[in-house]
Enzyme design. Structure first.
Site, PDB file in Angstrom:
ATOM      1  N   GLY A  45      -5.587   0.628   9.679  1.00  0.00           N
ATOM      2  CA  GLY A  45      -6.616  -0.338   9.287  1.00  0.00           C
ATOM      3  C   GLY A  45      -6.694  -0.583   7.794  1.00  0.00           C
ATOM      4  O   GLY A  45      -7.527  -1.364   7.328  1.00  0.00           O
ATOM      5  N   SER A  80      -0.008  -3.921   7.817  1.00  0.00           N
ATOM      6  CA  SER A  80       0.613  -5.002   8.599  1.00  0.00           C
ATOM      7  C   SER A  80       0.188  -6.364   8.077  1.00  0.00           C
ATOM      8  O   SER A  80       1.015  -7.270   7.928  1.00  0.00           O
ATOM      9  CB  SER A  80       0.200  -4.931  10.067  1.00  0.00           C
ATOM     10  OG  SER A  80       0.715  -3.791  10.648  1.00  0.00           O
ATOM     11  N   SER A 140       2.916   6.500   8.104  1.00  0.00           N
ATOM     12  CA  SER A 140       3.805   7.463   7.413  1.00  0.00           C
ATOM     13  C   SER A 140       2.989   8.427   6.556  1.00  0.00           C
ATOM     14  O   SER A 140       3.078   8.385   5.326  1.00  0.00           O
ATOM     15  CB  SER A 140       4.879   6.747   6.602  1.00  0.00           C
ATOM     16  OG  SER A 140       4.384   5.689   5.819  1.00  0.00           O
TER      17      SER A 140
HETATM   18  P1  ADP Z   1      -2.822  -1.385   9.236  1.00  0.00           P
HETATM   19  O1  ADP Z   1      -1.538  -2.141   9.459  1.00  0.00           O
HETATM   20  O2  ADP Z   1      -2.831  -0.678   7.906  1.00  0.00           O
HETATM   21  O3  ADP Z   1      -3.209  -0.493  10.366  1.00  0.00           O
HETATM   22  P2  ADP Z   1      -4.063  -3.926   9.677  1.00  0.00           P
HETATM   23  O4  ADP Z   1      -3.303  -4.836   8.762  1.00  0.00           O
HETATM   24  O5  ADP Z   1      -3.691  -3.936  11.120  1.00  0.00           O
HETATM   25  O6  ADP Z   1      -3.992  -2.444   9.085  1.00  0.00           O
HETATM   26  O7  ADP Z   1      -5.609  -4.235   9.587  1.00  0.00           O
HETATM   27  C1  ADP Z   1      -6.268  -4.421   8.364  1.00  0.00           C
HETATM   28  C2  ADP Z   1      -7.586  -5.179   8.618  1.00  0.00           C
HETATM   29  O8  ADP Z   1      -8.307  -5.284   7.392  1.00  0.00           O
HETATM   30  C3  ADP Z   1      -7.352  -6.591   9.118  1.00  0.00           C
HETATM   31  O9  ADP Z   1      -8.351  -6.911  10.060  1.00  0.00           O
HETATM   32  C4  ADP Z   1      -7.541  -7.436   7.836  1.00  0.00           C
HETATM   33  O10 ADP Z   1      -7.981  -8.736   8.126  1.00  0.00           O
HETATM   34  C5  ADP Z   1      -8.599  -6.641   7.100  1.00  0.00           C
HETATM   35  N1  ADP Z   1      -8.565  -6.787   5.632  1.00  0.00           N
HETATM   36  C6  ADP Z   1      -9.617  -6.999   4.858  1.00  0.00           C
HETATM   37  N2  ADP Z   1      -9.276  -7.088   3.560  1.00  0.00           N
HETATM   38  C7  ADP Z   1      -7.941  -6.906   3.514  1.00  0.00           C
HETATM   39  C8  ADP Z   1      -7.005  -6.891   2.446  1.00  0.00           C
HETATM   40  N3  ADP Z   1      -7.365  -7.037   1.181  1.00  0.00           N
HETATM   41  N4  ADP Z   1      -5.707  -6.652   2.751  1.00  0.00           N
HETATM   42  C9  ADP Z   1      -5.339  -6.464   4.040  1.00  0.00           C
HETATM   43  N5  ADP Z   1      -6.174  -6.485   5.094  1.00  0.00           N
HETATM   44  C10 ADP Z   1      -7.483  -6.707   4.844  1.00  0.00           C
END
Ligand code: ADP
Length: 201
Positions: free
Chosen positions: A37, A41, A108
């Protein structure tokens, strides 16, 4: 056990540098790391979109396309997590030889595992990008509902809750995803790529 003694390595005449010349950019590994989160991704795909639109050859590797295939036999124990990253490391090395900008979006969590991938390639090839986001924010986002499940004890060995996350000591880039919006995070990655001569300015 090794079965590689009788394997003869074919030297390609189409080399990485010839591929890079044709592509008009260098190959690189953008290794995103951070809690579930944290934004790995989302940022990886946003950066890929920009790169693709400017004519670069790219590929995003994440849990979905790796854990369902190449690593479907692995779970989330420390040994399996290490083996997961080892296989991914060998795979990204091949992408690099293909002259591609490969973006990986895996938690990771173990520093040593990431460093091992770094050691497989040339110093400039591995760009570690730490998506730094407090656990509480990741948990509030709970994109896939996994934190909730982990708190209920329904998911064992969940990073940040019941399994450790070791933050990078010297990442090439830190993105505070709870502070900077997505487009700013993506811009910082693009700026780093042009600064390092991976893509043209
Ligand atoms: P991960 O791949 O690290 O598990 P995700 O990309 O699946 O995380 O999820 C990140 C969440 O946070 C998404 O819902 C995205 O819209 C939200 N978000 C809020 N601010 C940001 C930001 N600055 N960069 C990336 N995601 C963000």
């Amino acid at each position: 056990m090794t079965t590689s003694n009788n394997v003869v390595w074919h030297h390609a005449t189409v080399t990485r540098s010839r591929r890079e010349q044709m592509n008009g950019h260098k190959g690189a590994i953008l290794w995103f790391t951070g809690l579930s989160g944290a934004g790995k991704s989302t940022i990886a795909h946003a950066v890929e979109e920009q790169l693709h639109q400017s004519g670069c050859r790219t590929f995003v590797l994440d849990g979905d396309n790796v854990r369902h295939g190449l690593c479907e036999d692995l779970g989330f124990s420390p040994e399996d997590r290490t083996e997961n990253i080892r296989r991914i490391g060998e795979m990204v090395k091949l992408f690099l030889e293909a002259g591609i900008i490969v973006l990986t979006a895996f938690i990771s969590p173990i520093r040593h595992d990431r460093e091992r991938v770094r050691s497989l390639v040339r110093t400039d090839d591995f760009i570690e990008i730490y998506c730094r986001c407090p656990l509480g924010v990741c948990e509030d986002r709970d994109v896939k509902g996994l934190y909730h499940q982990a708190r209920l004890g329904k998911i064992k060995e969940f990073t940040g809750i019941s399994s450790p996350y070791e933050a990078p000591e010297k990442p090439e880039l830190i993105l505070d995803t709870n502070v900077w919006p997505l487009d700013e995070c993506a811009s910082k990655v693009m700026a780093l790529l042009s600064q390092r001569g991976i893509i043209r300015k």
